[in-house]
Scaffold this motif. Structure first.
Motif, mmCIF file in Angstrom:
data_model
loop_
_atom_site.group_PDB
_atom_site.id
_atom_site.type_symbol
_atom_site.label_atom_id
_atom_site.label_comp_id
_atom_site.label_asym_id
_atom_site.label_seq_id
_atom_site.Cartn_x
_atom_site.Cartn_y
_atom_site.Cartn_z
ATOM 1 N N VAL A 45 0.818 -1.216 0.000
ATOM 2 C CA VAL A 45 0.000 0.000 0.000
ATOM 3 C C VAL A 45 0.851 1.266 0.000
ATOM 4 C CG1 VAL A 45 -1.983 -1.113 1.078
ATOM 5 C CG2 VAL A 45 -0.248 -0.043 2.534
ATOM 6 N N GLY A 46 2.173 1.107 -0.141
ATOM 7 C CA GLY A 46 3.049 2.268 -0.238
ATOM 8 C C GLY A 46 3.551 2.806 1.081
ATOM 9 N N ASN A 47 3.347 2.060 2.174
ATOM 10 C CA ASN A 47 3.864 2.483 3.484
ATOM 11 C C ASN A 47 5.325 2.084 3.647
ATOM 12 O OD1 ASN A 47 1.276 3.317 4.172
ATOM 13 N ND2 ASN A 47 0.819 1.500 5.392
ATOM 14 N N GLY A 52 2.794 0.610 11.438
ATOM 15 C CA GLY A 52 1.872 -0.207 12.203
ATOM 16 C C GLY A 52 0.747 -0.754 11.335
ATOM 17 N N ALA A 53 0.361 -1.985 11.582
ATOM 18 C CA ALA A 53 -0.731 -2.637 10.867
ATOM 19 C C ALA A 53 -1.502 -3.494 11.865
ATOM 20 C CB ALA A 53 -0.190 -3.484 9.711
ATOM 21 N N LEU A 54 -2.599 -4.074 11.421
ATOM 22 C CA LEU A 54 -3.394 -4.931 12.293
ATOM 23 C C LEU A 54 -2.924 -6.373 12.182
ATOM 24 C CD1 LEU A 54 -7.012 -3.572 11.689
ATOM 25 C CD2 LEU A 54 -5.371 -2.911 13.458
ATOM 26 N N GLU A 55 -2.693 -7.007 13.312
ATOM 27 C CA GLU A 55 -2.398 -8.429 13.367
ATOM 28 C C GLU A 55 -3.652 -9.141 13.882
ATOM 29 O OE1 GLU A 55 1.442 -10.470 14.841
ATOM 30 O OE2 GLU A 55 0.054 -10.623 16.540
ATOM 31 N N ILE A 71 -6.064 -0.937 1.125
ATOM 32 C CA ILE A 71 -5.529 -1.854 2.127
ATOM 33 C C ILE A 71 -4.806 -3.007 1.431
ATOM 34 C CG2 ILE A 71 -7.427 -1.307 3.698
ATOM 35 C CD1 ILE A 71 -8.539 -4.151 3.114
ATOM 36 N N ALA A 72 -4.104 -3.791 2.210
ATOM 37 C CA ALA A 72 -3.538 -5.057 1.737
ATOM 38 C C ALA A 72 -3.676 -6.072 2.860
ATOM 39 C CB ALA A 72 -2.074 -4.906 1.333
ATOM 40 N N ILE A 73 -4.070 -7.289 2.497
ATOM 41 C CA ILE A 73 -4.225 -8.384 3.454
ATOM 42 C C ILE A 73 -3.174 -9.437 3.137
ATOM 43 C CG2 ILE A 73 -5.775 -10.122 4.402
ATOM 44 C CD1 ILE A 73 -8.096 -8.466 3.128
ATOM 45 N N ALA A 112 -3.275 -13.152 10.190
ATOM 46 C CA ALA A 112 -3.349 -12.315 8.999
ATOM 47 C C ALA A 112 -2.974 -10.889 9.375
ATOM 48 C CB ALA A 112 -4.749 -12.363 8.388
ATOM 49 N N TYR A 113 -2.568 -10.134 8.378
ATOM 50 C CA TYR A 113 -2.164 -8.736 8.586
ATOM 51 C C TYR A 113 -2.934 -7.836 7.626
ATOM 52 C CZ TYR A 113 1.357 -10.719 11.537
ATOM 53 O OH TYR A 113 1.958 -11.409 12.550
ATOM 54 N N VAL A 114 -3.402 -6.722 8.146
ATOM 55 C CA VAL A 114 -4.092 -5.728 7.325
ATOM 56 C C VAL A 114 -3.340 -4.412 7.452
ATOM 57 C CG1 VAL A 114 -6.228 -4.472 6.902
ATOM 58 C CG2 VAL A 114 -6.331 -6.851 7.677
ATOM 59 N N ALA A 115 -2.721 -3.993 6.358
ATOM 60 C CA ALA A 115 -2.050 -2.696 6.305
ATOM 61 C C ALA A 115 -2.969 -1.707 5.604
ATOM 62 C CB ALA A 115 -0.723 -2.798 5.565
ATOM 63 N N ILE A 116 -2.961 -0.466 6.045
ATOM 64 C CA ILE A 116 -3.816 0.583 5.513
ATOM 65 C C ILE A 116 -2.919 1.699 5.001
ATOM 66 C CG2 ILE A 116 -5.632 2.235 6.089
ATOM 67 C CD1 ILE A 116 -5.871 -0.008 8.612
ATOM 68 N N ALA A 117 -3.196 2.176 3.792
ATOM 69 C CA ALA A 117 -2.394 3.261 3.220
ATOM 70 C C ALA A 117 -2.371 4.453 4.175
ATOM 71 C CB ALA A 117 -2.971 3.676 1.870
ATOM 72 N N GLY A 118 -1.181 4.919 4.503
ATOM 73 C CA GLY A 118 -1.026 5.993 5.471
ATOM 74 C C GLY A 118 -0.775 5.504 6.880
ATOM 75 N N GLY A 119 -0.966 4.199 7.105
ATOM 76 C CA GLY A 119 -0.731 3.631 8.423
ATOM 77 C C GLY A 119 -1.873 3.881 9.385
ATOM 78 N N ILE A 120 -1.681 3.469 10.623
ATOM 79 C CA ILE A 120 -2.676 3.630 11.676
ATOM 80 C C ILE A 120 -2.182 4.712 12.632
ATOM 81 C CG2 ILE A 120 -3.904 2.489 13.568
ATOM 82 C CD1 ILE A 120 -3.476 -0.157 12.055
ATOM 83 N N ALA A 121 -3.022 5.706 12.853
ATOM 84 C CA ALA A 121 -2.627 6.871 13.654
ATOM 85 C C ALA A 121 -2.802 6.584 15.143
ATOM 86 C CB ALA A 121 -3.437 8.090 13.238
ATOM 87 N N VAL A 122 -1.817 5.905 15.711
ATOM 88 C CA VAL A 122 -1.751 5.721 17.163
ATOM 89 C C VAL A 122 -0.391 6.239 17.616
ATOM 90 C CG1 VAL A 122 -3.322 3.759 17.226
ATOM 91 C CG2 VAL A 122 -0.880 3.352 16.881
ATOM 92 N N PRO A 123 -0.279 6.682 18.862
ATOM 93 C CA PRO A 123 0.995 7.241 19.335
ATOM 94 C C PRO A 123 2.094 6.180 19.401
ATOM 95 C CG PRO A 123 -0.827 7.825 20.808
ATOM 96 C CD PRO A 123 -1.335 6.770 19.887
#
Length: 331
Positions: A45-47, A52-55, A71-73, A112-123
């Motif tokens: 997704v270009g990150n 950070g992504a979802l596991e 996204i990408a799975i 599985a992993y889900v990455a989102i373009a721009g990443g996940i905005a957590v500190p």
């Protein structure tokens, strides 16, 4: 851009490649169990690879997308379903506003992993977005995702936008995908390569032979901290008391029960059980995808061969990166 959690599933957390440099203070590394899958998901997704992504573990996770996003799975096949249809995996995917992504059940693999373009905005905490569950830090409020949690997505970079534009030009699915088999295997009977641990010579000859010749099974006591294995019991040549010393991901410890424990992403920083082996870095992602009851055959490998295998897989990652860059520029 927001993603609403409809169901957190068995265990869904935000992970990156880990929190390093603080183990001397007792802060564990955490990070993705299957680092190769996380890295590729981000690249798709270009990150940056370490974003950070979802596991997602095994089953039950359901997400609602409140805006259109890319996204990408990757990782294990957990029967990902997007708006009632099987979702494409190991390639970038445009998700429309209002779409629902569900992970039904494990077909192959464990995570599985889900990455989102721009990443996940957590500190970031100590330089990482990874969730450290036992300490309650990192990720989304230091815990696993729950129903009605809302995730904010980060700001898109130029690579995100270029890939988005390339995908938006066609109404058809992306005609290409990453061949992940050169990086991680999802089979539930595996040959896992191991170098001798620092305490290998403390074990009796029978145990040394059994470890590399007899199969072991992953038990139901397997989580992000470690996998308890079941098979031929291993024993020391003579009773011994060991001082605790540093351990790492893939360290194979043997407690008094004689049944090996493989330390994983949320491992402790030190351990006092004798260490019979160390799983090579190149095989850790495959180990992370094993479900309970999976069969493992440990194979001894030299340090030099382990280094060559790691370099080979890094070359595969590099080729994937260059291929995606080509698609980004010329699609």
């Amino acid at each position: 851009m927001t993603i609403r959690v409809l169901n957190g599933g068995l265990l869904t957390t935000v992970q990156d490649l880990g929190r390093y440099g603080a183990q001397k203070y007792g802060v564990i590394a955490s990070g993705a169990m299957d680092a190769y899958s996380l890295r590729v998901a981000n690249l798709l997704v270009g990150n940056q690879e370490n974003e950070g992504a979802l596991e997602i573990t095994l089953w039950g996770t359901s997400l609602s997308f409140e805006r259109e996003c890319m996204i990408a799975i990757t990782g294990g096949d957990l029967l990902a379903v997007l708006d009632g249809e099987k979702a494409p995996t190991w390639r970038p995917l445009l998700v429309r506003k209002g779409s629902v992504l569900q992970f039904k059940s494990p077909v192959k693999g464990c995570r599985a992993y889900v990455a989102i373009a721009g990443g996940i905005a957590v500190p970031e905490v100590m330089g990482s977005k990874s969730t450290y569950l036992r300490a309650g830090i990192g990720g989304f409020r230091g815990r696993a995702l729950q129903k009605n949690d809302v995730l904010m997505c980060g700001k898109s970079n130029q690579s995100n936008l270029s890939l988005w534009n390339a995908l938006s030009k066609s109404d058809e699915d992306v005609p290409w995908a990453v061949n992940y088999e050169a990086l991680v295997s999802l089979k539930q009977e595996q040959l896992i390569r191991v170098i001798r641990g620092t305490d290998f010579d403390r074990f009796d000859t029978k145990s040394q032979t059994a470890f590399f010749s007899q199969p072991y099974h992953v038990t139901t006591h397997a989580d992000r901290m470690g996998y308890r294995m079941e098979g031929t019991a291993l024993s020391l040549a003579a009773p011994d008391e060991l001082l605790s010393e540093g351990v790492t991901k893939g360290t194979v410890q043997v407690p008094p029960s004689g049944q090996p424990i493989i330390l994983m992403a949320d491992r402790q920083t030190t351990g006092g059980y004798p260490k019979i082996g160390q799983i090579i870095s190149a095989d850790l992602s495959t180990m992370a995808q094993l479900q309970p009851k999976a069969k493992v055959h440990f194979q001894e490998i030299s340090l030099e061969a382990a280094e060559r295998e790691l370099l080979r897989k890094e070359q595969v990652i590099h080729e994937i990166k260059m291929g995606i860059r080509f698609k980004e520029l010329y699609s």
